[in-house]
Design an enzyme around this catalytic site. Structure first.
Site, PDB file in Angstrom:
ATOM      1  CG  ASP A 206      -1.773   1.207   1.347  1.00  0.00           C
ATOM      2  OD1 ASP A 206      -2.466   1.507   0.356  1.00  0.00           O
ATOM      3  OD2 ASP A 206      -1.760   1.894   2.388  1.00  0.00           O
ATOM      4  CB  SER A 207       0.153   4.761  -0.744  1.00  0.00           C
ATOM      5  OG  SER A 207      -1.061   4.786  -0.036  1.00  0.00           O
TER       6      SER A 207
ATOM      7  CB  CYS B 293      -2.739   1.003  -2.571  1.00  0.00           C
ATOM      8  SG  CYS B 293      -2.900   2.746  -2.908  1.00  0.00           S
TER       9      CYS B 293
ATOM     10  CB  THR C  74      -4.436   5.315  -5.533  1.00  0.00           C
ATOM     11  OG1 THR C  74      -5.372   5.917  -4.640  1.00  0.00           O
ATOM     12  CG2 THR C  74      -4.000   6.326  -6.563  1.00  0.00           C
TER      13      THR C  74
ATOM     14  CD  GLU D  93      -2.608   8.510   6.875  1.00  0.00           C
ATOM     15  OE1 GLU D  93      -1.589   9.100   7.215  1.00  0.00           O
ATOM     16  OE2 GLU D  93      -2.598   7.514   6.124  1.00  0.00           O
TER      17      GLU D  93
ATOM     18  CB  CYS E  35     -10.175   5.090  -0.350  1.00  0.00           C
ATOM     19  SG  CYS E  35      -8.740   5.784   0.504  1.00  0.00           S
TER      20      CYS E  35
ATOM     21  CG  HIS F  63      -7.053   6.003   4.706  1.00  0.00           C
ATOM     22  ND1 HIS F  63      -6.228   5.347   3.818  1.00  0.00           N
ATOM     23  CD2 HIS F  63      -6.240   6.691   5.545  1.00  0.00           C
ATOM     24  CE1 HIS F  63      -4.963   5.639   4.099  1.00  0.00           C
ATOM     25  NE2 HIS F  63      -4.952   6.455   5.148  1.00  0.00           N
TER      26      HIS F  63
HETATM   27  N1  DGL Z   1      -4.092   3.758   0.008  1.00  0.00           N
HETATM   28  C1  DGL Z   1      -4.707   4.802  -0.792  1.00  0.00           C
HETATM   29  C2  DGL Z   1      -5.924   4.219  -1.529  1.00  0.00           C
HETATM   30  O1  DGL Z   1      -6.484   3.210  -1.166  1.00  0.00           O
HETATM   31  C3  DGL Z   1      -5.119   5.976   0.078  1.00  0.00           C
HETATM   32  C4  DGL Z   1      -3.956   6.795   0.602  1.00  0.00           C
HETATM   33  C5  DGL Z   1      -3.177   7.482  -0.478  1.00  0.00           C
HETATM   34  O2  DGL Z   1      -3.687   8.446  -1.097  1.00  0.00           O
HETATM   35  O3  DGL Z   1      -2.063   7.057  -0.750  1.00  0.00           O
HETATM   36  O4  DGL Z   1      -6.319   4.769  -2.524  1.00  0.00           O
END
Ligand code: DGL
Length: 267
Positions: free
Chosen positions: A7-8, A70, A72, A152, A183, A185
């Site tokens: 993940d990011s 992730c 994205t 966050e 997403c 989060h």
């Molecule tokens: N993990 C990213 C997502 O699921 C969210 C956080 C980010 O923007 O890196 O899209």
């Protein structure tokens, strides 16, 4: 089997938690690219390059399957990741397809809403995956950029998230059967989102993704170890990660992942 989950940053822990339950006998190596988060507001080419670097690192560490936790990264980079990993016989799982399957199963004949980062919504992967199954389904795709920093910071309940969620999504009330939480989060905002969208089923792609991995790889029959690595700020990962997991991630170590190497070639 050793499965790489990436993940990011921290949000992919929602997927890791679901995987821990679904495939308890596989070892999980989690990589949070905290030095480069957020991916959600970056351009497609940058997200593809970052994703290839992380995947290349994990494959060098010996993972035999990859889960792109992730949204994205899945939305922008899944084809490039699959193209490279296929040459090694490594399966790559993304979060979009399982999320769409779960949304279709929960739908009662009406519209589907997709909530995600600006990158995920602009990439159009969710919209295309729904249209590929049934082009007549109305889709409302809504970028919700403030949700990631809110979560966050731990602001998941109360007036501030409610007001922001109402601003993004109030116009959707009563209009969609299902909303895909596209997403990592957003599952933490579920009570706020349920208040703004009463009667809409909220689909968490983390669980659907873990179910897809279970179906493909089975539950595993090993010890089921978990290890966390991040590219920046171990302490913050521990602290914020506890909110995603419900317990402190451990052991966590810092790594420098460097450039991608073949077959993961950065464009
Ligand atoms: N993990 C990213 C997502 O699921 C969210 C956080 C980010 O923007 O890196 O899209």
């Amino acid at each position: 089997m050793r499965i790489g989950v990436f993940d990011s940053g921290i949000g992919g822990l929602t997927v890791l938690r679901a995987l821990r339950e679904a495939v308890p006998g596989h070892d999980l190596l989690y990589l949070g690219d905290t030095a480069r988060i957020p991916y959600g507001t970056r351009s497609p080419i940058t997200v593809v390059r970052y994703s290839l670097r992380v995947a290349s690192y994990l494959v060098d560490e010996g993972v035999e399957a990859l889960v792109v936790a992730c949204n994205t990264a899945t939305a922008h980079a899944l084809p490039a990741l699959r193209q490279a990993a296929d040459t090694l016989g490594i399966p790559v799982f993304g979060v979009v397809e399982p999320g769409v399957n779960a949304a279709l199963a929960a739908r009662r004949g009406g519209a589907i809403a997709v909530l995600g980062t600006p990158g995920t919504i602009t990439a159009g992967s969710y919209q295309r995956a729904i249209a590929a199954r049934d082009p007549s389904i109305p889709v409302f795709a809504v970028p919700c950029p403030m949700f990631v920093p809110l979560v966050e910071e731990g602001w998941t309940d109360g007036q501030v998230p409610l007001l922001i969620a109402e601003t993004y999504l109030g116009a959707l009330r009563g209009k969609a059967d299902v909303a895909i939480l596209g997403c990592t989060h957003y599952p933490l905002l579920v009570s706020t989102l349920a208040e703004v969208l009463p009667g809409t089923v909220l689909v968490d792609s983390a669980r659907a993704t873990a179910a897809a991995v279970l179906e493909a790889l089975g539950p595993g029959d090993g010890a089921g170890t978990v290890e966390y690595r991040v590219t920046d700020n171990v302490e913050r990962f521990r602290e914020v990660g506890s909110r995603f997991l419900g317990y402190a991630p451990d052991p966590v170590s810092w790594v420098d992942i460097g450039p991608a190497s073949p077959p993961f070639i950065e464009p």
